[in-house]
Design an enzyme around this catalytic site. Sequence first.
Site, short mmCIF file in Angstrom:
data_model
loop_
_atom_site.label_atom_id
_atom_site.label_comp_id
_atom_site.label_asym_id
_atom_site.label_seq_id
_atom_site.Cartn_x
_atom_site.Cartn_y
_atom_site.Cartn_z
CG MET A 175 -1.90 -1.24 1.33
SD MET A 175 -3.34 -1.02 2.18
CE MET A 175 -2.70 -0.60 3.86
CG LEU A 189 7.08 1.18 -0.70
CD1 LEU A 189 7.84 0.90 -2.05
CD2 LEU A 189 6.07 0.25 -0.29
CG HIS A 242 6.96 -2.01 2.24
ND1 HIS A 242 6.87 -1.10 3.27
CD2 HIS A 242 5.52 -2.64 2.16
CE1 HIS A 242 5.60 -0.72 3.46
NE2 HIS A 242 4.99 -1.97 2.93
CD GLN A 257 -5.99 -3.69 2.43
OE1 GLN A 257 -6.14 -3.94 1.28
NE2 GLN A 257 -5.02 -3.79 3.27
CD GLN A 260 6.93 -14.64 10.90
OE1 GLN A 260 8.08 -15.13 10.27
NE2 GLN A 260 6.78 -14.68 12.11
CG ASP A 297 0.42 -7.55 7.44
OD1 ASP A 297 -0.26 -6.90 8.14
OD2 ASP A 297 1.57 -6.87 7.26
CB VAL A 329 12.48 -5.78 8.34
CG1 VAL A 329 13.26 -4.69 8.53
CG2 VAL A 329 12.63 -6.68 7.41
NE ARG A 331 -3.02 1.47 9.76
CZ ARG A 331 -3.31 0.31 8.98
NH1 ARG A 331 -2.72 -0.58 9.06
NH2 ARG A 331 -4.69 0.76 8.18
#
Length: 281
Positions: free
Chosen positions: A31, A34, A38, A62, A149, A151, A177, A188
């Site tokens: 999204m 970055l 990412h 979402q 991972q 999410d 990371v 966020r």
Amino acid sequence: MEILRTVAELRQWSRKERNRSGHTIGLVPTMGALHAGHASLIRAAAASCDRVVVSIFVNPTQFGPNEDYAVYPRTFDADCALAQSEGASAVFAPAVEELYPAGAATFVEVEGLSHRLDGASRPGHFRGVATVVAKLLIAAEPDRAFFGQKDAAQVAVLRRMVADLRLSAEIVVCPIVRERDGLALSSRNLYLSPAERAQALTLSRAVHLVEDLAASGERRTATLITAARQAFAAEPAIRIDYIVLVDWATLEPVEIAAPGTLFAVAAYVGSTRLIDNAILG
Ligand code: AMP
């Protein structure tokens, strides 16, 4: 690096790369906004695929009605620079109407799984995620698609979806990371005040505590979750959303942790919802 704006352009790019040039294609859905998390996915994709396309799309379906869709950070130029420097050959950045044409009425619902963990506290979230990732996989036809991972519940939903829809992409999961002090990187994190940034460390502390306890032989869910809750008790300003030990494939609770069990936490730090997890060894 090419900037692709339409599904037709993405499909044409992918088919040209594969059919005419014989290249394998890696897709990294994001999204935007970055960060190094990412970047690690893009690097992993570039290491195992000949061509990498990074999608940058803040997916409205979402987000819940009271969530941060409108204010989600959008840093397109910096994102493109990062994608290129990590080895991407193309960025796919469609307008909302391109992925959701007027009258769009088709959604992908992964039953059961979509209503667990983040899906329980964010109704409709995984329906939106599954729908957009299905659209991206169908349009880009990648050999591999790369996810974090970080999410972990999303990974479970998407693995089920890819298996059920018989999509051909291989799902590759990359490690979380973290900042030097342990906080899992997240777009966020930008929302956190300095005080909240310090409180946010409770999530990774709880994760490491449970990892250590499990590594030392403690396998009882009740004991592991009590220990994690105690870590949160030290930070009353944080509101726990969930602390769970679940089977990573089904997201169903387990009573005894086994190798591969997912320990996951979600908590509100101020108004920012953060998640973290570990796959127990
Ligand atoms: P997002 O842009 O938040 O939708 O994330 C895009 C992808 O990056 C997802 O597959 C995430 O799991 C992954 N990702 C986000 N944060 C991290 C992190 N700290 N480490 C590894 N992957 C991450």
